[in-house]
Design a protein around this motif. Structure first.
Motif, mmCIF file in Angstrom:
data_model
loop_
_atom_site.group_PDB
_atom_site.id
_atom_site.type_symbol
_atom_site.label_atom_id
_atom_site.label_comp_id
_atom_site.label_asym_id
_atom_site.label_seq_id
_atom_site.Cartn_x
_atom_site.Cartn_y
_atom_site.Cartn_z
ATOM 1 N N GLY A 51 0.857 -1.213 0.073
ATOM 2 C CA GLY A 51 -0.111 0.084 -0.010
ATOM 3 C C GLY A 51 0.790 1.308 -0.069
ATOM 4 N N GLU A 52 2.051 1.275 -0.558
ATOM 5 C CA GLU A 52 3.025 2.386 -0.537
ATOM 6 C C GLU A 52 3.300 2.564 -2.024
ATOM 7 N N PRO A 53 3.534 3.857 -2.319
ATOM 8 C CA PRO A 53 4.378 4.237 -3.579
ATOM 9 C C PRO A 53 5.706 3.911 -3.613
ATOM 10 N N VAL A 54 6.381 3.674 -4.550
ATOM 11 C CA VAL A 54 7.901 3.597 -4.604
ATOM 12 C C VAL A 54 8.519 4.626 -4.439
ATOM 13 N N GLN A 55 9.353 4.933 -3.156
ATOM 14 C CA GLN A 55 9.838 5.968 -2.876
ATOM 15 C C GLN A 55 11.113 6.375 -3.392
ATOM 16 N N ARG A 56 11.711 5.596 -4.201
ATOM 17 C CA ARG A 56 12.989 6.325 -4.888
ATOM 18 C C ARG A 56 13.090 5.639 -6.150
ATOM 19 N N PRO A 57 13.360 6.554 -7.221
ATOM 20 C CA PRO A 57 13.210 5.900 -8.681
ATOM 21 C C PRO A 57 14.250 5.010 -8.885
ATOM 22 N N GLU A 58 15.398 4.887 -8.260
ATOM 23 C CA GLU A 58 16.439 3.947 -8.577
ATOM 24 C C GLU A 58 15.961 2.555 -8.128
ATOM 25 N N PHE A 59 15.031 2.343 -7.473
ATOM 26 C CA PHE A 59 14.485 1.074 -6.912
ATOM 27 C C PHE A 59 14.427 0.120 -8.193
ATOM 28 N N GLU A 60 14.881 -1.091 -8.132
ATOM 29 C CA GLU A 60 14.575 -1.952 -9.105
ATOM 30 C C GLU A 60 13.674 -3.102 -8.564
ATOM 31 N N ILE A 61 12.492 -3.055 -9.345
ATOM 32 C CA ILE A 61 11.150 -3.964 -8.715
ATOM 33 C C ILE A 61 11.267 -5.195 -9.893
ATOM 34 N N ASP A 62 11.207 -6.608 -9.033
ATOM 35 C CA ASP A 62 11.212 -7.538 -9.728
ATOM 36 C C ASP A 62 9.786 -8.411 -9.468
ATOM 37 N N THR A 63 8.625 -7.671 -10.456
ATOM 38 C CA THR A 63 7.403 -8.021 -10.296
ATOM 39 C C THR A 63 7.141 -9.613 -10.642
ATOM 40 N N GLU A 64 7.928 -10.162 -11.399
ATOM 41 C CA GLU A 64 7.873 -11.965 -11.652
ATOM 42 C C GLU A 64 8.209 -12.348 -10.394
ATOM 43 N N ARG A 65 9.363 -12.035 -9.783
ATOM 44 C CA ARG A 65 9.434 -12.608 -8.569
ATOM 45 C C ARG A 65 8.452 -12.741 -7.397
ATOM 46 N N ASP A 66 7.831 -11.201 -7.261
ATOM 47 C CA ASP A 66 6.682 -11.084 -6.288
ATOM 48 C C ASP A 66 5.547 -12.098 -6.558
ATOM 49 N N GLU A 67 5.427 -12.069 -7.824
ATOM 50 C CA GLU A 67 3.983 -12.839 -8.493
ATOM 51 C C GLU A 67 3.999 -14.460 -8.102
ATOM 52 N N LEU A 68 5.303 -14.800 -7.992
ATOM 53 C CA LEU A 68 5.379 -16.488 -7.743
ATOM 54 C C LEU A 68 5.871 -16.555 -6.632
ATOM 55 N N ALA A 69 6.489 -15.583 -5.817
ATOM 56 C CA ALA A 69 7.099 -16.059 -4.519
ATOM 57 C C ALA A 69 6.053 -16.084 -3.458
ATOM 58 N N HIS A 70 5.071 -15.153 -3.473
ATOM 59 C CA HIS A 70 4.263 -14.780 -2.375
ATOM 60 C C HIS A 70 3.179 -15.808 -2.217
ATOM 61 N N PRO A 71 2.492 -16.207 -3.433
ATOM 62 C CA PRO A 71 1.532 -17.369 -3.253
ATOM 63 C C PRO A 71 2.266 -18.772 -2.678
ATOM 64 N N LEU A 72 3.471 -18.790 -3.378
ATOM 65 C CA LEU A 72 4.343 -19.972 -3.045
ATOM 66 C C LEU A 72 4.653 -20.044 -1.594
ATOM 67 N N ILE A 73 4.862 -18.941 -0.881
ATOM 68 C CA ILE A 73 5.268 -18.782 0.655
ATOM 69 C C ILE A 73 4.010 -19.178 1.444
ATOM 70 N N ARG A 74 2.898 -18.526 1.012
ATOM 71 C CA ARG A 74 1.417 -19.056 1.630
ATOM 72 C C ARG A 74 1.207 -20.405 1.445
ATOM 73 N N LEU A 75 1.324 -20.865 0.507
ATOM 74 C CA LEU A 75 1.051 -22.427 0.290
ATOM 75 C C LEU A 75 1.998 -23.230 0.939
ATOM 76 N N ALA A 76 3.354 -22.891 0.499
ATOM 77 C CA ALA A 76 4.417 -23.810 1.619
ATOM 78 C C ALA A 76 4.066 -23.684 3.157
ATOM 79 N N ILE A 77 3.570 -22.576 3.599
ATOM 80 C CA ILE A 77 3.308 -22.711 5.178
ATOM 81 C C ILE A 77 2.038 -23.518 5.304
ATOM 82 N N ALA A 78 1.112 -23.606 4.554
ATOM 83 C CA ALA A 78 -0.077 -24.352 4.605
ATOM 84 C C ALA A 78 0.186 -25.740 4.602
ATOM 85 N N ARG A 79 0.946 -26.074 3.402
ATOM 86 C CA ARG A 79 1.562 -27.651 3.301
ATOM 87 C C ARG A 79 2.531 -28.086 4.213
ATOM 88 N N LYS A 80 3.239 -27.060 5.088
ATOM 89 C CA LYS A 80 4.100 -27.482 6.110
ATOM 90 C C LYS A 80 5.340 -27.842 5.282
#
Length: 268
Positions: free
Chosen positions: A82-111
């Protein structure tokens, strides 16, 4: 016990635009080098499923015994908390975010055992509803969390400050130490912990340095420092990585239908 006979660990990939010898820029998929070498040296087998379609996520998770989310120069997209990107030099890895975050939640659920290192801990925190300080250098405090760019790489990963474990907590139990020196080369860090996470260690300025999923029966840990570097000689790092390896062996035994995890020697 499976085709390889050892636990398989999914090393989550990052995506970077790199400049080649001809000065042309090209997008590359990268996996954490030291993280995968540490896994191999400790008897495990790293694999990666980059850009996996989400409908294949559960099936792919069923083929592995652990998840490793390593560091990266890229940042978790602040818009995810819920925050804007504060610095223009930040490199954002959207593809990692889109895979890693649901994977984290599922890995915890599946132990499935899960370890997040530096940027990987940021992935875990944001995936579970937490937020990040986008630029620690703007905050008051006596602790320097970032590396000197002129240092050699080994110096950048050397111990930079101390962390203190939660008294009587799980990290104190695992490391057998209440306080130890840790590496620190990051410009971002936990602001608000995600739902279900418990802080296990802090820097002297109060920044969260280690956290875990609240159920100690699920190995799901985030570390702001790098226990995969120096695990052979740093006692706390070695005990952290050994705890993760044991969790992966235990999951491997369950996945293979064994009643007891085999005792495996750990290279030290």
């Amino acid at each position: 016990m499976g085709a390889l006979g050892v636990p398989v660990v999914w090393v989550v990939a990052s995506h970077r635009i790199l400049t080649g010898p001809s000065a042309h820029q090209q997008l590359y998929t990268c996996i954490d080098e030291v993280g995968q070498r540490t896994l191999l040296n400790m008897g495990l087998q790293p694999v990666s499923y980059p850009r996996l379609p989400l409908e294949r996520l559960e099936a792919a998770l069923g083929t592995v015994d652990g998840i490793l989310l390593g560091g990266s120069d890229t940042n978790v997209d602040p818009r995810l908390f819920g925050e804007p990107v504060q610095r223009p030099e930040f490199e954002i890895d959207t593809e990692r975010d889109e895979l890693a975050h649901p994977l984290i939640r599922l890995a915890i659920a599946r132990k499935v055992p899960l370890i997040g290192l530096c940027r990987g801990s940021h992935d875990m925190n944001v995936a579970l509803g937490g937020s990040l300080h986008q630029w620690l250098r703007d905050l008051p405090g006596a602790v320097t969390h970032w590396e000197d760019p002129d240092e050699a790489i080994d110096a950048q990963y050397a111990e930079r400050h101390f962390v203190t474990c939660r008294p009587g907590g799980e990290l104190e139990r695992i490391t057998q130490m209440g306080r130890f020196p840790a590496s620190s080369l990051h410009s971002q860090g936990v602001k608000l912990l995600g739902e279900g996470l418990v802080a296990e260690a802090h820097a002297d300025d109060g920044l969260v340095e280690a956290f875990r999923w609240h159920d100690p029966g699920v190995f799901a840990w985030g570390f702001q420092f790098h226990p995969e570097w120096g695990w052979r000689w740093h006692p706390a790092y070695g005990r952290i990585m050994n705890a993760y390896v044991r969790a992966c062996w235990e999951h491997h035994a369950r996945r293979a239908g064994a009643t007891q995890a085999p005792l495996q020697p750990i290279v030290a």
